[in-house]
Design a protein around this motif. Structure first.
Motif, PDB file in Angstrom:
ATOM      1  N   GLY A 170       0.813  -1.206   0.000  1.00  0.00           N
ATOM      2  CA  GLY A 170       0.000   0.000   0.000  1.00  0.00           C
ATOM      3  C   GLY A 170       0.843   1.251   0.000  1.00  0.00           C
ATOM      4  N   GLU A 171       0.195   2.385  -0.037  1.00  0.00           N
ATOM      5  CA  GLU A 171       0.869   3.676  -0.055  1.00  0.00           C
ATOM      6  C   GLU A 171       0.448   4.478   1.167  1.00  0.00           C
ATOM      7  OE1 GLU A 171       3.157   4.599  -2.142  1.00  0.00           O
ATOM      8  OE2 GLU A 171       2.993   2.869  -3.478  1.00  0.00           O
ATOM      9  N   LYS A 172       1.401   5.241   1.703  1.00  0.00           N
ATOM     10  CA  LYS A 172       1.090   6.045   2.886  1.00  0.00           C
ATOM     11  C   LYS A 172      -0.038   7.024   2.595  1.00  0.00           C
ATOM     12  CE  LYS A 172       3.835   9.318   4.318  1.00  0.00           C
ATOM     13  NZ  LYS A 172       4.976  10.039   4.925  1.00  0.00           N
ATOM     14  N   ASP A 173      -0.052   7.593   1.394  1.00  0.00           N
ATOM     15  CA  ASP A 173      -1.103   8.554   1.052  1.00  0.00           C
ATOM     16  C   ASP A 173      -2.488   7.910   1.122  1.00  0.00           C
ATOM     17  OD1 ASP A 173       0.760  10.511   0.693  1.00  0.00           O
ATOM     18  OD2 ASP A 173       0.738  10.453  -1.489  1.00  0.00           O
ATOM     19  N   ASP A 174      -2.563   6.631   0.747  1.00  0.00           N
ATOM     20  CA  ASP A 174      -3.844   5.929   0.825  1.00  0.00           C
ATOM     21  C   ASP A 174      -4.294   5.802   2.280  1.00  0.00           C
ATOM     22  OD1 ASP A 174      -3.839   5.614  -1.917  1.00  0.00           O
ATOM     23  OD2 ASP A 174      -2.898   3.637  -1.838  1.00  0.00           O
ATOM     24  N   LEU A 175      -3.336   5.494   3.159  1.00  0.00           N
ATOM     25  CA  LEU A 175      -3.665   5.351   4.571  1.00  0.00           C
ATOM     26  C   LEU A 175      -4.077   6.695   5.172  1.00  0.00           C
ATOM     27  CD1 LEU A 175      -0.903   2.895   5.838  1.00  0.00           C
ATOM     28  CD2 LEU A 175      -3.231   2.392   5.086  1.00  0.00           C
ATOM     29  N   ILE A 176      -3.399   7.766   4.756  1.00  0.00           N
ATOM     30  CA  ILE A 176      -3.763   9.099   5.238  1.00  0.00           C
ATOM     31  C   ILE A 176      -5.185   9.441   4.803  1.00  0.00           C
ATOM     32  CG2 ILE A 176      -3.298  11.565   4.987  1.00  0.00           C
ATOM     33  CD1 ILE A 176      -0.315  10.874   4.887  1.00  0.00           C
ATOM     34  N   GLN A 177      -5.502   9.132   3.554  1.00  0.00           N
ATOM     35  CA  GLN A 177      -6.854   9.396   3.066  1.00  0.00           C
ATOM     36  C   GLN A 177      -7.889   8.632   3.875  1.00  0.00           C
ATOM     37  OE1 GLN A 177      -7.454   8.401  -1.060  1.00  0.00           O
ATOM     38  NE2 GLN A 177      -9.407   9.445  -1.182  1.00  0.00           N
ATOM     39  N   GLU A 178      -7.597   7.365   4.159  1.00  0.00           N
ATOM     40  CA  GLU A 178      -8.524   6.578   4.978  1.00  0.00           C
ATOM     41  C   GLU A 178      -8.626   7.169   6.381  1.00  0.00           C
ATOM     42  OE1 GLU A 178     -10.502   4.151   4.166  1.00  0.00           O
ATOM     43  OE2 GLU A 178      -9.832   4.013   2.086  1.00  0.00           O
ATOM     44  N   GLY A 179      -7.479   7.613   6.921  1.00  0.00           N
ATOM     45  CA  GLY A 179      -7.480   8.217   8.246  1.00  0.00           C
ATOM     46  C   GLY A 179      -8.327   9.479   8.298  1.00  0.00           C
ATOM     47  N   MET A 180      -8.288  10.275   7.237  1.00  0.00           N
ATOM     48  CA  MET A 180      -9.107  11.492   7.194  1.00  0.00           C
ATOM     49  C   MET A 180     -10.596  11.145   7.153  1.00  0.00           C
ATOM     50  SD  MET A 180      -7.100  14.052   7.499  1.00  0.00           S
ATOM     51  CE  MET A 180      -8.182  15.433   7.086  1.00  0.00           C
TER      52      MET A 180
ATOM     53  N   LEU B 295      -9.458   6.496  17.868  1.00  0.00           N
ATOM     54  CA  LEU B 295     -10.106   5.209  17.642  1.00  0.00           C
ATOM     55  C   LEU B 295     -10.687   5.127  16.235  1.00  0.00           C
ATOM     56  CD1 LEU B 295     -11.462   2.518  18.576  1.00  0.00           C
ATOM     57  CD2 LEU B 295     -13.369   3.922  19.360  1.00  0.00           C
ATOM     58  N   CYS B 296     -11.425   6.157  15.846  1.00  0.00           N
ATOM     59  CA  CYS B 296     -12.066   6.156  14.526  1.00  0.00           C
ATOM     60  C   CYS B 296     -11.031   6.140  13.404  1.00  0.00           C
ATOM     61  CB  CYS B 296     -12.983   7.369  14.386  1.00  0.00           C
ATOM     62  SG  CYS B 296     -14.446   7.325  15.438  1.00  0.00           S
ATOM     63  N   ILE B 297      -9.955   6.891  13.581  1.00  0.00           N
ATOM     64  CA  ILE B 297      -8.894   6.929  12.575  1.00  0.00           C
ATOM     65  C   ILE B 297      -8.258   5.552  12.435  1.00  0.00           C
ATOM     66  CG2 ILE B 297      -6.589   7.845  12.075  1.00  0.00           C
ATOM     67  CD1 ILE B 297      -7.574  10.454  13.542  1.00  0.00           C
ATOM     68  N   GLU B 298      -7.908   4.936  13.561  1.00  0.00           N
ATOM     69  CA  GLU B 298      -7.278   3.619  13.513  1.00  0.00           C
ATOM     70  C   GLU B 298      -8.226   2.567  12.948  1.00  0.00           C
ATOM     71  OE1 GLU B 298      -5.480   2.401  17.135  1.00  0.00           O
ATOM     72  OE2 GLU B 298      -3.845   3.851  16.947  1.00  0.00           O
ATOM     73  N   ARG B 299      -9.473   2.646  13.325  1.00  0.00           N
ATOM     74  CA  ARG B 299     -10.455   1.671  12.835  1.00  0.00           C
ATOM     75  C   ARG B 299     -10.609   1.782  11.324  1.00  0.00           C
ATOM     76  NH1 ARG B 299     -15.921   1.536  16.053  1.00  0.00           N
ATOM     77  NH2 ARG B 299     -14.579   0.462  17.547  1.00  0.00           N
ATOM     78  N   GLN B 300     -10.640   3.019  10.802  1.00  0.00           N
ATOM     79  CA  GLN B 300     -10.796   3.214   9.367  1.00  0.00           C
ATOM     80  C   GLN B 300      -9.570   2.698   8.609  1.00  0.00           C
ATOM     81  OE1 GLN B 300     -13.651   4.487   8.051  1.00  0.00           O
ATOM     82  NE2 GLN B 300     -12.902   4.080   5.979  1.00  0.00           N
ATOM     83  N   ILE B 301      -8.386   2.995   9.133  1.00  0.00           N
ATOM     84  CA  ILE B 301      -7.162   2.522   8.492  1.00  0.00           C
ATOM     85  C   ILE B 301      -7.097   1.000   8.569  1.00  0.00           C
ATOM     86  CG2 ILE B 301      -4.637   2.538   8.592  1.00  0.00           C
ATOM     87  CD1 ILE B 301      -4.771   5.412   9.587  1.00  0.00           C
ATOM     88  N   TYR B 302      -7.476   0.454   9.723  1.00  0.00           N
ATOM     89  CA  TYR B 302      -7.461  -0.990   9.892  1.00  0.00           C
ATOM     90  C   TYR B 302      -8.403  -1.664   8.898  1.00  0.00           C
ATOM     91  CZ  TYR B 302      -7.811  -5.535  12.147  1.00  0.00           C
ATOM     92  OH  TYR B 302      -7.805  -6.870  12.403  1.00  0.00           O
ATOM     93  N   SER B 303      -9.564  -1.047   8.674  1.00  0.00           N
ATOM     94  CA  SER B 303     -10.512  -1.592   7.695  1.00  0.00           C
ATOM     95  C   SER B 303      -9.908  -1.591   6.300  1.00  0.00           C
ATOM     96  CB  SER B 303     -11.816  -0.775   7.703  1.00  0.00           C
ATOM     97  OG  SER B 303     -12.493  -0.905   8.935  1.00  0.00           O
ATOM     98  N   ALA B 304      -9.128  -0.549   5.986  1.00  0.00           N
ATOM     99  CA  ALA B 304      -8.466  -0.497   4.682  1.00  0.00           C
ATOM    100  C   ALA B 304      -7.443  -1.618   4.552  1.00  0.00           C
ATOM    101  CB  ALA B 304      -7.784   0.862   4.495  1.00  0.00           C
ATOM    102  N   ILE B 305      -6.736  -1.903   5.664  1.00  0.00           N
ATOM    103  CA  ILE B 305      -5.765  -2.993   5.653  1.00  0.00           C
ATOM    104  C   ILE B 305      -6.481  -4.323   5.446  1.00  0.00           C
ATOM    105  CG2 ILE B 305      -4.061  -4.241   7.036  1.00  0.00           C
ATOM    106  CD1 ILE B 305      -3.417  -1.588   8.418  1.00  0.00           C
ATOM    107  N   GLN B 306      -7.610  -4.496   6.117  1.00  0.00           N
ATOM    108  CA  GLN B 306      -8.394  -5.713   5.933  1.00  0.00           C
ATOM    109  C   GLN B 306      -8.809  -5.866   4.474  1.00  0.00           C
ATOM    110  OE1 GLN B 306     -11.489  -5.077   8.954  1.00  0.00           O
ATOM    111  NE2 GLN B 306     -10.901  -7.040   9.818  1.00  0.00           N
ATOM    112  N   GLY B 307      -9.337  -4.776   3.908  1.00  0.00           N
ATOM    113  CA  GLY B 307      -9.798  -4.827   2.531  1.00  0.00           C
ATOM    114  C   GLY B 307      -8.683  -5.117   1.545  1.00  0.00           C
ATOM    115  N   SER B 308      -7.517  -4.541   1.807  1.00  0.00           N
ATOM    116  CA  SER B 308      -6.399  -4.722   0.882  1.00  0.00           C
ATOM    117  C   SER B 308      -5.926  -6.164   0.850  1.00  0.00           C
ATOM    118  CB  SER B 308      -5.226  -3.819   1.278  1.00  0.00           C
ATOM    119  OG  SER B 308      -4.601  -4.306   2.440  1.00  0.00           O
ATOM    120  N   ASN B 309      -6.109  -6.864   1.944  1.00  0.00           N
ATOM    121  CA  ASN B 309      -5.709  -8.268   2.007  1.00  0.00           C
ATOM    122  C   ASN B 309      -6.841  -9.213   1.596  1.00  0.00           C
ATOM    123  OD1 ASN B 309      -2.853  -8.679   3.418  1.00  0.00           O
ATOM    124  ND2 ASN B 309      -3.807  -6.856   4.262  1.00  0.00           N
ATOM    125  N   ARG B 310      -8.032  -8.631   1.328  1.00  0.00           N
ATOM    126  CA  ARG B 310      -9.181  -9.400   0.865  1.00  0.00           C
ATOM    127  C   ARG B 310      -9.468 -10.582   1.770  1.00  0.00           C
ATOM    128  NH1 ARG B 310      -8.243  -9.404  -5.723  1.00  0.00           N
ATOM    129  NH2 ARG B 310      -8.244  -7.138  -5.946  1.00  0.00           N
TER     130      ARG B 310
END
Length: 200
Positions: A47-57, A81-96
């Motif tokens: 993944g890219e840090k910018d993607d994680l930042i976008q999810e965090g926002m 909590l909300c920021i971490e949860r959103q980023i974590y969800s992106a990590i989950q999705g990226s790993n399918r």
């Protein structure tokens, strides 16, 4: 917006709910550095840090939208909590995967969280709670893996500096700093894989 600086976040949320919509923009701007720190503290393989930042926002936006001022938890903790949860969800999705194993997720955040953070994570059955002691041990193990230079580079990176800025600070070329970050990431991946095999 200078007047907002003298108010607590909780007071601002009350005013936001009363119709001062500009406060939403103020809180988003105020906490965007928190988003960057949380994104920097998470490594998403491929993944890219910018993607994680976008999810965090997005997570921060949800925090502003959903926070209730009568909570015992502060807005800052709820936002984290909300920021971490959103980023974590992106990590989950990226790993399918429906459930992401602990050893595919590495947190390097040194920030202390309130106990209520863990309690709220537990409300989500798919959330994985990494307790402070495990994080501390993990950080210590990673520090041992890295050279003094790599530890310094990682510290600056987690503070939000990119490889060009780190190079300027340390008097090194951007390429050498980029290479250092790649070595750091490789070492962390290898360490994670070794732990995965060991725990099987």
């Amino acid at each position: 917006m200078d007047e907002y600086q003298t108010c607590t976040d909780e007071e601002l949320i009350v005013r936001l709910r009363a119709g001062e919509n500009v406060i939403s923009d103020y809180l988003m701007e105020k906490y965007k550095d928190l988003v960057r720190r949380r994104a920097n503290a998470m490594y998403l393989i491929g993944g890219e840090k910018d993607d994680l930042i976008q999810e965090g926002m997005i997570g921060l936006f949800k925090a502003v939208r959903d926070y209730q001022p009568d909570r015992k938890t502060s807005f800052q903790t709820f936002a984290g909590l909300c920021i971490e949860r959103q980023i974590y969800s992106a990590i989950q999705g990226s790993n399918r995967q429906k459930h992401l194993p602990l050893n595919t997720y590495v947190s390097l955040s040194a920030e202390e969280e309130e106990n209520t953070m863990g309690e709220q994570w537990a409300e989500n059955p798919e959330a994985i709670v990494i307790d402070r002691e495990n994080v501390r041990i993990l950080e210590e193990e990673i520090k041992k893996l890295l050279s003094p230079l790599e530890n310094t580079v990682l510290s600056y990176y987690l503070d939000g500096y990119n490889y060009v800025q780190i190079g300027e600070i340390l008097g090194k070329s951007p390429k050498s700093m980029d290479n250092a970050l790649q070595r750091i990431r490789t070492k962390i991946r290898n360490y994670r894989e070794s732990r995965k095999k060991y725990t099987k």
